[in-house]
Each structure stands twice: as C-alpha cells, then as structure tokens.
Design a protein around this motif. Structure first.
Motif, PDB file in Angstrom:
ATOM      1  N   GLU A  62       0.820  -1.214   0.000  1.00 35.88           N
ATOM      2  CA  GLU A  62       0.000   0.000   0.000  1.00 35.88           C
ATOM      3  C   GLU A  62       0.858   1.269   0.000  1.00 35.88           C
ATOM      4  OE1 GLU A  62      -3.084  -0.180  -0.706  1.00 35.88           O
ATOM      5  OE2 GLU A  62      -3.260  -2.341  -0.398  1.00 35.88           O
ATOM      6  N   ALA A  63       2.114   1.174   0.459  1.00 36.01           N
ATOM      7  CA  ALA A  63       3.005   2.340   0.494  1.00 36.01           C
ATOM      8  C   ALA A  63       3.964   2.373  -0.695  1.00 36.01           C
ATOM      9  CB  ALA A  63       3.790   2.335   1.802  1.00 36.01           C
ATOM     10  N   ARG A  64       3.816   1.443  -1.610  1.00 36.83           N
ATOM     11  CA  ARG A  64       4.756   1.367  -2.733  1.00 36.83           C
ATOM     12  C   ARG A  64       4.796   2.693  -3.492  1.00 36.83           C
ATOM     13  NH1 ARG A  64       0.021  -0.792  -4.103  1.00 36.83           N
ATOM     14  NH2 ARG A  64      -0.823  -0.379  -6.174  1.00 36.83           N
ATOM     15  N   GLY A  65       5.992   3.049  -3.891  1.00 35.82           N
ATOM     16  CA  GLY A  65       6.166   4.263  -4.682  1.00 35.82           C
ATOM     17  C   GLY A  65       6.153   5.553  -3.887  1.00 35.82           C
ATOM     18  N   ALA A  80      11.928   0.874   3.651  1.00 33.25           N
ATOM     19  CA  ALA A  80      12.313   1.339   2.317  1.00 33.25           C
ATOM     20  C   ALA A  80      12.513   0.157   1.369  1.00 33.25           C
ATOM     21  CB  ALA A  80      13.591   2.168   2.392  1.00 33.25           C
ATOM     22  N   PHE A  81      13.203  -0.878   1.825  1.00 26.67           N
ATOM     23  CA  PHE A  81      13.439  -2.050   0.982  1.00 26.67           C
ATOM     24  C   PHE A  81      12.122  -2.683   0.545  1.00 26.67           C
ATOM     25  CE2 PHE A  81      13.671  -6.679   0.666  1.00 26.67           C
ATOM     26  CZ  PHE A  81      14.524  -6.812  -0.413  1.00 26.67           C
ATOM     27  N   LEU A  82      11.208  -2.864   1.496  1.00 27.95           N
ATOM     28  CA  LEU A  82       9.940  -3.535   1.171  1.00 27.95           C
ATOM     29  C   LEU A  82       9.051  -2.665   0.285  1.00 27.95           C
ATOM     30  CD1 LEU A  82       9.333  -5.248   4.611  1.00 27.95           C
ATOM     31  CD2 LEU A  82      10.001  -6.356   2.459  1.00 27.95           C
ATOM     32  N   ALA A  83       9.032  -1.360   0.530  1.00 28.37           N
ATOM     33  CA  ALA A  83       8.236  -0.476  -0.333  1.00 28.37           C
ATOM     34  C   ALA A  83       8.803  -0.459  -1.744  1.00 28.37           C
ATOM     35  CB  ALA A  83       8.205   0.937   0.252  1.00 28.37           C
ATOM     36  N   GLU A  84      10.121  -0.456  -1.855  1.00 24.82           N
ATOM     37  CA  GLU A  84      10.747  -0.488  -3.176  1.00 24.82           C
ATOM     38  C   GLU A  84      10.478  -1.825  -3.876  1.00 24.82           C
ATOM     39  OE1 GLU A  84      14.864   0.521  -2.517  1.00 24.82           O
ATOM     40  OE2 GLU A  84      14.313   2.511  -1.768  1.00 24.82           O
ATOM     41  N   ALA A  85      10.491  -2.925  -3.114  1.00 26.20           N
ATOM     42  CA  ALA A  85      10.186  -4.240  -3.691  1.00 26.20           C
ATOM     43  C   ALA A  85       8.751  -4.268  -4.211  1.00 26.20           C
ATOM     44  CB  ALA A  85      10.412  -5.342  -2.662  1.00 26.20           C
ATOM     45  N   ALA A  86       7.837  -3.672  -3.444  1.00 26.70           N
ATOM     46  CA  ALA A  86       6.438  -3.627  -3.875  1.00 26.70           C
ATOM     47  C   ALA A  86       6.290  -2.774  -5.128  1.00 26.70           C
ATOM     48  CB  ALA A  86       5.558  -3.082  -2.750  1.00 26.70           C
ATOM     49  N   ASP A  87       6.981  -1.653  -5.154  1.00 27.00           N
ATOM     50  CA  ASP A  87       6.923  -0.787  -6.332  1.00 27.00           C
ATOM     51  C   ASP A  87       7.477  -1.506  -7.561  1.00 27.00           C
ATOM     52  OD1 ASP A  87       6.338   1.820  -7.505  1.00 27.00           O
ATOM     53  OD2 ASP A  87       8.508   2.034  -7.667  1.00 27.00           O
ATOM     54  N   SER A  88       8.572  -2.206  -7.381  1.00 28.52           N
ATOM     55  CA  SER A  88       9.176  -2.969  -8.482  1.00 28.52           C
ATOM     56  C   SER A  88       8.230  -4.070  -8.965  1.00 28.52           C
ATOM     57  CB  SER A  88      10.502  -3.572  -8.018  1.00 28.52           C
ATOM     58  OG  SER A  88      11.075  -4.344  -9.024  1.00 28.52           O
ATOM     59  N   MET A  94       2.606  -7.005 -11.406  1.00 29.03           N
ATOM     60  CA  MET A  94       1.804  -7.531 -10.305  1.00 29.03           C
ATOM     61  C   MET A  94       0.707  -6.521  -9.976  1.00 29.03           C
ATOM     62  SD  MET A  94       3.105  -9.006  -6.619  1.00 29.03           S
ATOM     63  CE  MET A  94       4.066 -10.293  -7.418  1.00 29.03           C
ATOM     64  N   THR A  95      -0.511  -7.014  -9.798  1.00 31.38           N
ATOM     65  CA  THR A  95      -1.628  -6.107  -9.544  1.00 31.38           C
ATOM     66  C   THR A  95      -2.342  -6.362  -8.222  1.00 31.38           C
ATOM     67  OG1 THR A  95      -3.146  -7.564 -10.728  1.00 31.38           O
ATOM     68  CG2 THR A  95      -2.065  -5.811 -12.012  1.00 31.38           C
ATOM     69  N   GLN A  96      -2.036  -7.453  -7.561  1.00 28.76           N
ATOM     70  CA  GLN A  96      -2.770  -7.825  -6.349  1.00 28.76           C
ATOM     71  C   GLN A  96      -1.876  -7.790  -5.120  1.00 28.76           C
ATOM     72  OE1 GLN A  96      -6.152  -8.511  -6.339  1.00 28.76           O
ATOM     73  NE2 GLN A  96      -5.973  -7.836  -8.472  1.00 28.76           N
ATOM     74  N   ARG A  97      -2.342  -7.124  -4.088  1.00 26.62           N
ATOM     75  CA  ARG A  97      -1.616  -7.071  -2.819  1.00 26.62           C
ATOM     76  C   ARG A  97      -1.372  -8.463  -2.266  1.00 26.62           C
ATOM     77  NH1 ARG A  97      -4.619  -4.423   2.146  1.00 26.62           N
ATOM     78  NH2 ARG A  97      -5.717  -6.374   1.972  1.00 26.62           N
ATOM     79  N   HIS A 102       2.232 -12.930  -0.457  1.00 25.50           N
ATOM     80  CA  HIS A 102       2.372 -14.379  -0.286  1.00 25.50           C
ATOM     81  C   HIS A 102       3.333 -15.038  -1.276  1.00 25.50           C
ATOM     82  CE1 HIS A 102      -0.665 -14.252   2.763  1.00 25.50           C
ATOM     83  NE2 HIS A 102      -1.451 -13.576   1.954  1.00 25.50           N
ATOM     84  N   LEU A 103       3.856 -14.288  -2.223  1.00 24.19           N
ATOM     85  CA  LEU A 103       4.797 -14.828  -3.188  1.00 24.19           C
ATOM     86  C   LEU A 103       6.163 -15.010  -2.524  1.00 24.19           C
ATOM     87  CD1 LEU A 103       5.463 -15.501  -6.197  1.00 24.19           C
ATOM     88  CD2 LEU A 103       6.159 -13.094  -6.403  1.00 24.19           C
ATOM     89  N   ILE A 104       6.667 -16.244  -2.539  1.00 22.17           N
ATOM     90  CA  ILE A 104       7.979 -16.509  -1.957  1.00 22.17           C
ATOM     91  C   ILE A 104       9.038 -15.855  -2.847  1.00 22.17           C
ATOM     92  CG2 ILE A 104       9.611 -18.263  -1.182  1.00 22.17           C
ATOM     93  CD1 ILE A 104       6.984 -18.322   0.363  1.00 22.17           C
ATOM     94  N   SER A 105       9.720 -14.871  -2.300  1.00 21.07           N
ATOM     95  CA  SER A 105      10.700 -14.083  -3.042  1.00 21.07           C
ATOM     96  C   SER A 105      11.621 -13.428  -2.016  1.00 21.07           C
ATOM     97  CB  SER A 105       9.983 -13.023  -3.876  1.00 21.07           C
ATOM     98  OG  SER A 105       9.311 -12.150  -3.003  1.00 21.07           O
ATOM     99  N   PRO A 106      12.640 -12.706  -2.455  1.00 15.43           N
ATOM    100  CA  PRO A 106      13.524 -12.053  -1.481  1.00 15.43           C
ATOM    101  C   PRO A 106      12.772 -11.139  -0.506  1.00 15.43           C
ATOM    102  CG  PRO A 106      14.594 -12.090  -3.609  1.00 15.43           C
ATOM    103  CD  PRO A 106      13.176 -12.592  -3.824  1.00 15.43           C
ATOM    104  N   HIS A 107      11.815 -10.354  -1.000  1.00 15.07           N
ATOM    105  CA  HIS A 107      11.093  -9.463  -0.085  1.00 15.07           C
ATOM    106  C   HIS A 107      10.287 -10.265   0.938  1.00 15.07           C
ATOM    107  CE1 HIS A 107       7.797 -10.016  -3.063  1.00 15.07           C
ATOM    108  NE2 HIS A 107       7.037  -9.926  -1.981  1.00 15.07           N
ATOM    109  N   PHE A 108       9.702 -11.371   0.521  1.00 17.74           N
ATOM    110  CA  PHE A 108       8.946 -12.229   1.428  1.00 17.74           C
ATOM    111  C   PHE A 108       9.869 -12.784   2.510  1.00 17.74           C
ATOM    112  CE2 PHE A 108       7.349 -16.310   2.857  1.00 17.74           C
ATOM    113  CZ  PHE A 108       5.985 -16.088   3.043  1.00 17.74           C
ATOM    114  N   LEU A 109      11.054 -13.239   2.114  1.00 16.59           N
ATOM    115  CA  LEU A 109      11.993 -13.831   3.069  1.00 16.59           C
ATOM    116  C   LEU A 109      12.524 -12.792   4.051  1.00 16.59           C
ATOM    117  CD1 LEU A 109      13.857 -16.245   0.653  1.00 16.59           C
ATOM    118  CD2 LEU A 109      12.033 -16.799   2.288  1.00 16.59           C
ATOM    119  N   VAL A 110      12.746 -11.571   3.594  1.00 14.38           N
ATOM    120  CA  VAL A 110      13.164 -10.501   4.497  1.00 14.38           C
ATOM    121  C   VAL A 110      12.052 -10.213   5.509  1.00 14.38           C
ATOM    122  CG1 VAL A 110      13.636  -8.006   4.616  1.00 14.38           C
ATOM    123  CG2 VAL A 110      14.838  -9.443   2.952  1.00 14.38           C
ATOM    124  N   ALA A 111      10.831 -10.074   5.020  1.00 17.21           N
ATOM    125  CA  ALA A 111       9.702  -9.806   5.913  1.00 17.21           C
ATOM    126  C   ALA A 111       9.489 -10.969   6.878  1.00 17.21           C
ATOM    127  CB  ALA A 111       8.429  -9.541   5.108  1.00 17.21           C
TER     128      ALA A 111
END
Length: 141
Positions: A62-65, A80-88, A94-97, A102-111
């Motif tokens: 929700e804070a992306r960008g 900042a990392f997670l917001a940037e990952a969401a923006d990317s 990607m269109t759905q929050r 829930h997508l296993i990815s680097p941002h998911f693993l950090v969170a």
C-alpha cells in the motif's frame, strides 16, 4: 483459523489508528513511543509471526512508490526495501496485494525473517508503522 482472522483484524485496526495519529502535525511521539504508550507494542508481541509478516507486506504494498530517500535506522531501511520491492513488483505487472504478500521471493523472506524474530519486534513494528504512515490511499481490509 478463527483466532488468526481476529488477530489480523485487531492488529490491522490498531496499526491504522496509530498511523493516523502519527500523521497529526501536533503528534510529537516517535512511532515506537506511540506504540508503547497505546499498547500497540504489546499487541504486536502477542500477534502471530505469520500475521506480522502479512501486515508488514500488505503495508509495503500500500506504500509502494511513496517511500523515497535514504533510510536511517534498521526499521526505516526495512520499510524502504519492502516499499521499493512492492513498487518494483507493481511495475513488473503484479496487480494484487495478496500476490505480493504471499509470493515466496527475497522481499517475502526478508519480511518473514523480521516478523519471526522475537528479539527484534520493535523494529518490525516501527517498519510496519512507517509504511502505514506513507500510504496514500489508505489500507484496505
């Protein structure tokens, strides 16, 4: 399952309330001070790690960008990392929050690492609150 939904709803509502207070110009407390004073830190401690992870990633989506600039401090760097990952992810189609959360990815693993770290709950809470404050269109349920 029912307690997980209640856990999510209660914590989500408390985060929204705290974020609204932090946007008030006369509010002088830091996110952590506000969370401690209002009982949000205690609620965050009792919230399940899966719920903390989900809320952190939802807030990032929700804070992306909107989270710009250098981040000072661990919580702000995570935000900042997670917001940037969401923006990317959004720029990548990607269109759905829910997909982002829930997508296993680097941002998911950090969170996940942050949300499951019982020794660093203040950092995960401040990161989530920071993201919530930066949301432009609110935080849908």
């Amino acid at each position: 399952m029912e307690s997980d939904v209640l856990d999510l709803y209660m914590t989500h509502t408390a985060l929204i309330t705290a974020a609204k207070l932090l946007r008030v110009p006369s509010e002088r407390r830091t996110p952590l001070e506000l969370a401690k004073d209002g009982g949000l830190l205690e609620l965050w401690e009792q919230t399940g790690p899966e719920t903390r992870r989900t809320l952190l990633l939802q807030a990032a989506w929700e804070a992306r960008g909107t989270f710009l600039g250098e981040a000072d401090g661990d919580a702000l760097r995570y935000a900042a990392f997670l917001a940037e990952a969401a923006d990317s992810a959004a720029r990548g189609g990607m269109t759905q929050r829910g997909d982002f959360a829930h997508l296993i990815s680097p941002h998911f693993l950090v969170a996940q690492s942050l949300a499951f770290d019982r020794e660093d709950l203040e950092t995960s809470l401040v990161a989530t609150l920071t993201l919530a404050v930066h949301m432009t269109s609110g935080w849908p349920a």
